[in-house]
Design a protein around this motif. Sequence first.
Motif, short mmCIF file in Angstrom:
data_model
loop_
_atom_site.label_atom_id
_atom_site.label_comp_id
_atom_site.label_asym_id
_atom_site.label_seq_id
_atom_site.Cartn_x
_atom_site.Cartn_y
_atom_site.Cartn_z
N PHE A 47 -12.18 37.37 -82.01
CA PHE A 47 -13.11 36.79 -81.04
C PHE A 47 -14.10 35.84 -81.70
CE2 PHE A 47 -12.11 40.57 -78.26
CZ PHE A 47 -11.36 39.81 -77.37
N ILE A 48 -14.51 36.12 -82.92
CA ILE A 48 -15.38 35.19 -83.63
C ILE A 48 -14.65 33.87 -83.87
CG2 ILE A 48 -16.49 34.76 -85.87
CD1 ILE A 48 -17.28 37.73 -85.88
N GLN A 49 -13.38 33.95 -84.25
CA GLN A 49 -12.60 32.73 -84.44
C GLN A 49 -12.44 31.95 -83.14
OE1 GLN A 49 -9.01 33.07 -87.07
NE2 GLN A 49 -9.56 35.25 -86.93
N LEU A 50 -12.21 32.67 -82.04
CA LEU A 50 -12.09 32.00 -80.74
C LEU A 50 -13.37 31.29 -80.35
CD1 LEU A 50 -10.05 34.54 -78.62
CD2 LEU A 50 -9.37 32.23 -79.25
N ILE A 51 -14.50 31.92 -80.60
CA ILE A 51 -15.79 31.31 -80.29
C ILE A 51 -16.01 30.06 -81.14
CG2 ILE A 51 -18.29 31.65 -80.46
CD1 ILE A 51 -17.74 34.61 -79.65
N ILE A 52 -15.70 30.15 -82.42
CA ILE A 52 -15.86 29.00 -83.31
C ILE A 52 -14.94 27.86 -82.89
CG2 ILE A 52 -15.47 28.18 -85.67
CD1 ILE A 52 -16.48 30.97 -86.60
N ALA A 54 -13.75 27.30 -79.91
CA ALA A 54 -14.24 26.77 -78.64
C ALA A 54 -15.42 25.83 -78.86
CB ALA A 54 -14.65 27.91 -77.71
N ILE A 55 -16.30 26.18 -79.76
CA ILE A 55 -17.44 25.30 -80.08
C ILE A 55 -16.96 24.00 -80.72
CG2 ILE A 55 -19.49 25.07 -81.55
CD1 ILE A 55 -19.97 28.09 -81.06
N TYR A 58 -15.41 21.87 -78.04
CA TYR A 58 -16.45 21.30 -77.19
C TYR A 58 -17.16 20.12 -77.89
CZ TYR A 58 -20.72 20.89 -74.45
OH TYR A 58 -21.75 20.40 -73.70
#
Length: 61
Positions: A47-52, A54-55, A58
């Motif tokens: 999930f940390i990788q997914l958040i990174i 996604a940022i 963006y």
Amino acid sequence: MNYALIGFVMLCVGTIGGWLLVRFKGVNKSKQVKWALFVLYFWLLTFIQLIILAIVHYMMR
């Protein structure tokens, strides 16, 4: 970049990272606790990788 390649790299990082965290932090714990911690660390890293990612996605738009 190919989505399958990104997914494979994320899987490898999550698996290796979870295994290393359990190996070095899970001293004197039972096998069931180590498995539970591995699953927890695997999903946390994923999930940390997914958040990174996604940022980064963006910011590139």
